[in-house]
Motif scaffolding. Sequence first.
Motif, PDB file in Angstrom:
ATOM      1  N   LEU A  41      52.218  24.333  30.001  1.00  0.00           N
ATOM      2  CA  LEU A  41      52.066  23.547  28.777  1.00  0.00           C
ATOM      3  C   LEU A  41      53.432  23.051  28.322  1.00  0.00           C
ATOM      4  O   LEU A  41      54.360  23.846  28.156  1.00  0.00           O
ATOM      5  CB  LEU A  41      51.437  24.388  27.665  1.00  0.00           C
ATOM      6  CG  LEU A  41      49.956  24.683  27.811  1.00  0.00           C
ATOM      7  CD1 LEU A  41      49.492  25.636  26.720  1.00  0.00           C
ATOM      8  CD2 LEU A  41      49.151  23.389  27.768  1.00  0.00           C
ATOM      9  N   ILE A  52      51.033  13.124  26.111  1.00  0.00           N
ATOM     10  CA  ILE A  52      50.119  14.135  26.646  1.00  0.00           C
ATOM     11  C   ILE A  52      49.352  14.755  25.485  1.00  0.00           C
ATOM     12  O   ILE A  52      49.954  15.131  24.474  1.00  0.00           O
ATOM     13  CB  ILE A  52      50.903  15.242  27.399  1.00  0.00           C
ATOM     14  CG1 ILE A  52      51.688  14.641  28.563  1.00  0.00           C
ATOM     15  CG2 ILE A  52      49.963  16.344  27.875  1.00  0.00           C
ATOM     16  CD1 ILE A  52      52.636  15.625  29.228  1.00  0.00           C
ATOM     17  N   VAL A  56      46.984  19.986  27.252  1.00  0.00           N
ATOM     18  CA  VAL A  56      46.930  19.390  28.586  1.00  0.00           C
ATOM     19  C   VAL A  56      48.142  19.855  29.390  1.00  0.00           C
ATOM     20  O   VAL A  56      49.280  19.795  28.921  1.00  0.00           O
ATOM     21  CB  VAL A  56      46.897  17.846  28.503  1.00  0.00           C
ATOM     22  CG1 VAL A  56      46.949  17.226  29.891  1.00  0.00           C
ATOM     23  CG2 VAL A  56      45.647  17.387  27.762  1.00  0.00           C
ATOM     24  N   PRO A  80      54.172  14.512  33.373  1.00  0.00           N
ATOM     25  CA  PRO A  80      52.719  14.497  33.174  1.00  0.00           C
ATOM     26  C   PRO A  80      51.982  14.432  34.518  1.00  0.00           C
ATOM     27  O   PRO A  80      52.481  13.854  35.483  1.00  0.00           O
ATOM     28  CB  PRO A  80      52.483  13.207  32.376  1.00  0.00           C
ATOM     29  CG  PRO A  80      53.802  12.878  31.762  1.00  0.00           C
ATOM     30  CD  PRO A  80      54.837  13.378  32.725  1.00  0.00           C
ATOM     31  N   CYS A  81      50.816  15.022  34.560  1.00  0.00           N
ATOM     32  CA  CYS A  81      50.007  14.991  35.785  1.00  0.00           C
ATOM     33  C   CYS A  81      49.359  13.626  35.997  1.00  0.00           C
ATOM     34  O   CYS A  81      48.973  13.301  37.116  1.00  0.00           O
ATOM     35  CB  CYS A  81      48.933  16.075  35.725  1.00  0.00           C
ATOM     36  SG  CYS A  81      49.615  17.737  35.742  1.00  0.00           S
ATOM     37  N   ARG A  82      49.229  12.838  34.936  1.00  0.00           N
ATOM     38  CA  ARG A  82      48.659  11.490  35.005  1.00  0.00           C
ATOM     39  C   ARG A  82      49.635  10.527  34.377  1.00  0.00           C
ATOM     40  O   ARG A  82      50.227  10.864  33.361  1.00  0.00           O
ATOM     41  CB  ARG A  82      47.323  11.411  34.252  1.00  0.00           C
ATOM     42  CG  ARG A  82      46.277  12.335  34.810  1.00  0.00           C
ATOM     43  CD  ARG A  82      45.532  11.656  35.952  1.00  0.00           C
ATOM     44  NE  ARG A  82      44.431  12.456  36.414  1.00  0.00           N
ATOM     45  CZ  ARG A  82      44.429  13.116  37.576  1.00  0.00           C
ATOM     46  NH1 ARG A  82      45.458  13.070  38.372  1.00  0.00           N
ATOM     47  NH2 ARG A  82      43.381  13.811  37.937  1.00  0.00           N
TER      48      ARG A  82
END
Length: 182
Positions: A41, A52, A56, A80-82
Motif C-alpha cells: 500500500l 491511486i 489499492v 501504480p499497477c495500472r
Amino acid sequence: MLRTPANVAFIPWLRDRASLTARIQARGGFAVRVLRQGLGLPTTDEARLLGIGPGVLAWIREVALLCDEQVVVFAHTVLPCRPRGPLQVWLARLGNRSLGALLFAHPGFKRGKINFRRLDDRHALFAPALHALQRDATAADSLWARRSHFRFGAQSVLVTEVFAARILKLSEAGKKAPPAAS
C-alpha cells in the motif's frame, strides 16, 4: 526552514536534478541493497499524487544506497499497477542495480518537479528510513527527504530519497579521479 546553519549543507543534495546515483558513484564505491520489493500500500500522499484509490496496491521498492559500505540514502519507489507497461518489467528485473541508472539512461523518462521536506515520526516513511539508515530513533528527530515524479509514456513512478547526515561527508574533494586517457 531550509536555510538554517544545520540544514544549508543539504541544499545541493536536495535540489540537484541530475542522477543521485552518479553523484554518489563519483565519491566512492557505490552499492544498492534491496530492502523490500513487491506489492504494498502506498502512503496516503503517494496514492493521491499517483491517482491511486484508497486501499489499492502498488509496486513498492525500498533500497539503501551505499557509498564505501556506508548507507547514505534510503530510497522508496512507488509504481501504480495500472496502466501496465514496460516499467513493471524493468523495475522487477533491477535487482541490486540502481533505479537511477535506468531513469537517467533512457531518454523516454521525464522528471517532474522535485519536492523536499523534513520527515519526522508523523510521516509513514520516517521509521523505515531510520531503520535503513541505521539510525536510532533517539538520535534523529527528523530527516531530509526529496521526492521526484518521473513519467514514462502513460506510466508514472514516485521516488522518495531520504538522506543520512553522513552523505554530507561525501565531499567534492573526495571524488574519484577520472580515468586516465589512453
